[in-house]
Scaffold this motif. Structure first.
Motif, PDB file in Angstrom:
ATOM      1  N   GLY A  26       6.116   7.737  12.209  1.00 59.26           N
ATOM      2  CA  GLY A  26       4.635   7.551  11.743  1.00 59.26           C
ATOM      3  C   GLY A  26       3.864   8.684  11.840  1.00 59.26           C
ATOM      4  N   ILE A  27       2.664   8.659  11.143  1.00 56.47           N
ATOM      5  CA  ILE A  27       1.652   9.369  11.346  1.00 56.47           C
ATOM      6  C   ILE A  27       0.162   8.832  10.852  1.00 56.47           C
ATOM      7  N   GLU A  28      -0.608   9.061  11.519  1.00 55.61           N
ATOM      8  CA  GLU A  28      -2.033   8.170  11.341  1.00 55.61           C
ATOM      9  C   GLU A  28      -2.581   8.999  10.216  1.00 55.61           C
ATOM     10  N   LEU A  29      -3.131   8.296   8.818  1.00 61.40           N
ATOM     11  CA  LEU A  29      -3.809   9.007   8.058  1.00 61.40           C
ATOM     12  C   LEU A  29      -4.873   7.985   7.660  1.00 61.40           C
ATOM     13  N   LEU A  30      -5.702   8.697   6.841  1.00 61.57           N
ATOM     14  CA  LEU A  30      -7.192   8.145   6.404  1.00 61.57           C
ATOM     15  C   LEU A  30      -7.220   8.572   4.997  1.00 61.57           C
ATOM     16  N   GLY A  67     -12.409   4.032   2.476  1.00 59.43           N
ATOM     17  CA  GLY A  67     -11.143   4.302   2.795  1.00 59.43           C
ATOM     18  C   GLY A  67     -10.202   3.288   3.507  1.00 59.43           C
ATOM     19  N   LEU A  68      -9.020   3.604   3.612  1.00 60.17           N
ATOM     20  CA  LEU A  68      -8.212   2.858   4.440  1.00 60.17           C
ATOM     21  C   LEU A  68      -7.401   3.652   5.335  1.00 60.17           C
ATOM     22  N   ARG A  69      -7.533   3.205   6.770  1.00 61.79           N
ATOM     23  CA  ARG A  69      -7.097   4.005   8.028  1.00 61.79           C
ATOM     24  C   ARG A  69      -5.671   3.205   8.509  1.00 61.79           C
ATOM     25  N   ALA A  70      -4.571   3.944   8.668  1.00 64.05           N
ATOM     26  CA  ALA A  70      -3.523   3.217   9.096  1.00 64.05           C
ATOM     27  C   ALA A  70      -2.679   4.169   9.568  1.00 64.05           C
ATOM     28  N   GLU A  71      -1.375   3.573  10.373  1.00 61.91           N
ATOM     29  CA  GLU A  71      -0.368   4.311  10.727  1.00 61.91           C
ATOM     30  C   GLU A  71       0.616   4.397   9.657  1.00 61.91           C
ATOM     31  N   TRP A  72       1.223   5.331   8.930  1.00 57.96           N
ATOM     32  CA  TRP A  72       1.928   5.288   7.727  1.00 57.96           C
ATOM     33  C   TRP A  72       3.093   5.899   8.249  1.00 57.96           C
ATOM     34  N   THR A  73       4.283   5.278   7.380  1.00 56.08           N
ATOM     35  CA  THR A  73       5.760   6.076   7.752  1.00 56.08           C
ATOM     36  C   THR A  73       5.859   6.779   6.426  1.00 56.08           C
ATOM     37  N   VAL A  74       6.063   7.840   6.749  1.00 51.82           N
ATOM     38  CA  VAL A  74       6.447   9.041   5.527  1.00 51.82           C
ATOM     39  C   VAL A  74       8.192   8.510   5.173  1.00 51.82           C
ATOM     40  N   ASP A  75       8.194   7.890   4.033  1.00 53.10           N
ATOM     41  CA  ASP A  75       9.585   7.653   3.507  1.00 53.10           C
ATOM     42  C   ASP A  75      10.178   8.450   2.536  1.00 53.10           C
ATOM     43  N   SER A  76       9.419   9.180   2.080  1.00 48.41           N
ATOM     44  CA  SER A  76      10.037  10.212   0.902  1.00 48.41           C
ATOM     45  C   SER A  76       9.443  11.495   0.948  1.00 48.41           C
ATOM     46  N   GLY A  77      10.073  12.518   0.408  1.00 44.62           N
ATOM     47  CA  GLY A  77       9.379  13.903   0.298  1.00 44.62           C
ATOM     48  C   GLY A  77      10.121  14.644  -0.730  1.00 44.62           C
ATOM     49  N   TYR A  78      10.030  16.140  -0.259  1.00 42.36           N
ATOM     50  CA  TYR A  78      10.661  17.019  -1.025  1.00 42.36           C
ATOM     51  C   TYR A  78      12.234  16.934  -1.225  1.00 42.36           C
ATOM     52  N   GLU A  79      12.747  16.242  -0.206  1.00 46.22           N
ATOM     53  CA  GLU A  79      14.361  16.419  -0.070  1.00 46.22           C
ATOM     54  C   GLU A  79      14.664  15.761  -1.541  1.00 46.22           C
ATOM     55  N   ASN A  80      14.044  14.935  -2.208  1.00 41.02           N
ATOM     56  CA  ASN A  80      14.479  14.433  -3.445  1.00 41.02           C
ATOM     57  C   ASN A  80      14.690  15.456  -4.455  1.00 41.02           C
ATOM     58  N   ASP A  81      14.023  16.466  -4.190  1.00 45.11           N
ATOM     59  CA  ASP A  81      14.155  17.632  -5.531  1.00 45.11           C
ATOM     60  C   ASP A  81      15.045  18.862  -5.082  1.00 45.11           C
ATOM     61  N   MET A  82      15.662  18.730  -3.892  1.00 41.44           N
ATOM     62  CA  MET A  82      16.681  19.692  -3.435  1.00 41.44           C
ATOM     63  C   MET A  82      18.087  19.244  -3.327  1.00 41.44           C
ATOM     64  N   LYS A  83      18.655  19.186  -4.576  1.00 45.32           N
ATOM     65  CA  LYS A  83      20.010  18.734  -4.571  1.00 45.32           C
ATOM     66  C   LYS A  83      20.914  19.756  -4.407  1.00 45.32           C
ATOM     67  N   LEU A  84      21.679  19.564  -3.384  1.00 46.46           N
ATOM     68  CA  LEU A  84      22.575  20.920  -3.340  1.00 46.46           C
ATOM     69  C   LEU A  84      23.590  21.329  -4.361  1.00 46.46           C
ATOM     70  N   SER A  85      23.943  19.702  -5.020  1.00 51.73           N
ATOM     71  CA  SER A  85      25.050  20.119  -6.114  1.00 51.73           C
ATOM     72  C   SER A  85      24.546  20.790  -7.241  1.00 51.73           C
ATOM     73  N   ASP A  86      23.154  21.001  -7.272  1.00 56.24           N
ATOM     74  CA  ASP A  86      22.542  21.577  -8.607  1.00 56.24           C
ATOM     75  C   ASP A  86      22.816  23.173  -8.435  1.00 56.24           C
ATOM     76  N   GLY A  87      22.694  23.491  -7.076  1.00 56.35           N
ATOM     77  CA  GLY A  87      22.660  25.029  -6.793  1.00 56.35           C
ATOM     78  C   GLY A  87      24.089  25.687  -6.410  1.00 56.35           C
ATOM     79  N   GLN A  88      24.739  24.849  -6.448  1.00 60.22           N
ATOM     80  CA  GLN A  88      26.161  25.340  -5.699  1.00 60.22           C
ATOM     81  C   GLN A  88      27.105  25.713  -7.163  1.00 60.22           C
ATOM     82  N   TRP A 101       0.923  -1.355  -0.124  1.00 58.22           N
ATOM     83  CA  TRP A 101      -0.126   0.212  -0.114  1.00 58.22           C
ATOM     84  C   TRP A 101       1.026   1.274   0.049  1.00 58.22           C
ATOM     85  N   ALA A 102       0.476   2.177  -0.741  1.00 57.16           N
ATOM     86  CA  ALA A 102       1.211   3.507  -0.725  1.00 57.16           C
ATOM     87  C   ALA A 102       0.305   4.607  -1.205  1.00 57.16           C
ATOM     88  N   ILE A 103       0.634   6.005  -0.567  1.00 60.10           N
ATOM     89  CA  ILE A 103      -0.075   7.067  -0.886  1.00 60.10           C
ATOM     90  C   ILE A 103       0.696   8.169  -1.500  1.00 60.10           C
TER      91      ILE A 103
END
Length: 127
Positions: free
Chosen positions: A88-92, A105-126, A61-63
């Motif tokens: 973890g964060i409880e989401l529905l 729907g689906l209610r569960a305790e989700w682990t947030v394992d990715s986010g906006y950090e994938n788009d902020m590469k320091l090497s691209d801005g230096q 399962w993934a959101i």
């Protein structure tokens, strides 16, 4: 009985701001909400049968969604906090508003394992 399809725009994502036993759902302002419930398929083929067979096993399962961060939005702050802490964060996730009759729907305790950090590469801005 004919099944009616709901538009993709009806999907909702909620965060529980209370306890598991007595939830209080707060809507998160997200866009492009996608819910995946892809099963892992196991090969159950046998030499005595001429047909390859498979059976569904565990579900993966993934959101997936996008949001514009607003530091004044407590729900998004909680989401980013869970992402940074890899906690973890409880989401529905539902196919319509939580108060609408017939909503699924689906209610569960989700682990947030990715986010906006994938788009902020320091090497691209230096330089």
């Amino acid at each position: 009985m004919a099944l009616t399809k709901k538009p993709g725009t009806a999907g909702q994502l909620y965060r529980n701001t209370a306890t598991w036993a007595a939830p209080s759902w707060s809507a998160l302002l997200v866009r492009d909400l996608k819910f995946s419930d892809k099963p892992t398929m196991f090969d159950t083929s046998d030499r005595t049968i001429l047909i390859n067979t498979k059976v569904a096993g565990r579900f993966d399962w993934a959101i997936d969604f996008e949001f514009i961060f607003d530091s004044g939005d407590a729900g998004l702050v909680a989401l980013v906090t869970a992402m940074v802490a890899r906690g973890g964060i409880e989401l529905l996730v539902t196919d319509d508003a939580v108060a609408t009759s017939g909503t699924k729907g689906l209610r569960a305790e989700w682990t947030v394992d990715s986010g906006y950090e994938n788009d902020m590469k320091l090497s691209d801005g230096q330089t």
